[in-house]
Design a protein around this motif. Structure first.
Motif: not given
Length: 367
Positions: A308-309, A319, A323-324, A335, A337, A343
């Motif tokens: 995530r980071s 974003r 989700s990203t 990703l 979540e 996730a």
């Protein structure tokens, strides 16, 4: 006079090196003989070349710039750097590929029972068993293997002939694949196959909207004929550190075993039907066909947090609610979540819009 003589000799050496460096381009510019072969027939010839043995040098160049190097460093290096490969190929389940890249030098030896990976710098050997879930490895970028893989599910209406050219001194027949799936992020795949054997000699993958290939691989030198078995086989040398291979499916199985997410994978995502993957956990899904594929897998919390980071730090990250997502050439990652559940990672050769649609279907959010 001696100084002038040395200068002349160095000038001759420099000139010779320049000529040698230019030879591949000069040879490639020579006219090639085309053949009266239809696109489907050329595809069939490519797929029938799996039994052709060979040895040679190849070079691959990737521009995917995956922002996941902390989690998957070998894959990121493989798909974003230039690598030189020395290849000995007796068949799909018996070959050796030595790779020199920015990450160092590694030998990959494949036999019917598994794979040895030999890291020269650290004198470390790793043994891996065949697996249903596996990350891309150097043999996957050998032009012959990649060309067959990309054409393996191509339909007749996705294919056209694109003439011929010279590759490593051989006549190579051109075949273009344009994916039919609306969700496809790959604009085209060009494969150049040896006119005599059907063996793919060069492959280029171009993303939608791009002018240059996101991934390309080609032979620089090629000798047809199966190399000796002793050249391909591997036994760890005395004093080597021998370790088990990296279990690329372990995290996925861990996520499945612990039931980290209650999300039930649908029969279709982003307009792509789900397909069966023998040996994969039920919570891991693969959708689509050919060069348009979307994989969905649950992630343990520790891996999801790091990913995530990393994704959020990418300059073009989007974003959207839970989700990203990012795109690296034709490859998209998101990703997801969902609230009160684990996730999921979605990755594939689909557009960002298709990823957003798939993420919405998993979380129940509008897409």
């Amino acid at each position: 006079m001696s100084g002038h003589g040395r200068a002349r000799r160095w000038a001759v050496v420099v000139a010779l090196l320049a000529v040698l460096a230019a030879l591949p381009a000069v040879v490639g510019a020579l006219p090639a003989d085309d053949a009266d072969l239809s696109a489907p027939d050329l595809r069939d010839a490519v797929l029938a070349s799996a039994g052709v043995g060979f040895s040679g040098y190849a070079v691959s160049a990737g521009g995917l710039s995956l922002p996941v190097s902390d989690q998957l460093p070998a894959v990121a290096d493989l798909l974003s750097d230039r690598a030189t490969m020395r290849v000995w190929w007796r068949g799909p389940d018996e070959h050796r590929v030595d790779v020199v890249s920015a990450a160092g030098e590694t030998g990959v030896h494949v036999d019917p029972a598994g794979t040895w990976s030999w890291e020269y710098e650290s004198a470390t050997a790793r043994r891996s068993d065949p697996a249903a879930l596996a990350l891309p490895a150097p043999p996957d970028l050998v032009p012959a293997a990649l060309g067959r893989r990309l054409l393996s599910e191509a339909t007749d209406d996705e294919l056209t002939r694109i003439g011929a050219r010279r590759v490593t001194g051989r006549d190579a027949l051109g075949l273009r694949l344009v994916p039919a799936a609306p969700a496809a992020s790959v604009a085209r795949v060009d494969v150049w196959a040896d006119a005599a054997t059907g063996l793919p000699l060069a492959v280029e993958v171009v993303a939608d909207g791009a002018a240059v290939p996101a991934l390309g691989t080609r032979f620089l030198d090629l000798d047809l004929g199966a190399p000796p078995a002793a050249v391909v086989a591997f036994t760890p040398p005395a004093g080597a550190r021998v370790l088990p291979g990296e279990d690329t499916g372990g995290l996925l199985r861990e996520a499945a075993d612990r039931e980290l997410s209650p999300v039930r994978l649908p029969a279709e995502l982003a307009g792509l039907p789900r397909r069966e993957v023998a040996g994969a956990p039920a919570t891991v899904g693969l959708y689509g066909s050919g060069v348009t594929l979307l994989a969905v897998a649950p992630l343990p919390g520790r891996l999801a947090a790091g990913l995530r980071s990393t994704l959020a730090a990418a300059p073009d990250a989007v974003r959207d609610g839970s989700s990203t997502r990012i795109a690296a050439g034709p490859l998209g990652l998101v990703l997801v979540e969902p609230p009160r559940s684990g996730a999921y990672l979605l990755v594939g050769t689909v557009t960002l819009d298709a990823l957003a649609h798939a993420a919405g279907a998993l979380t129940g959010a509008p897409s």
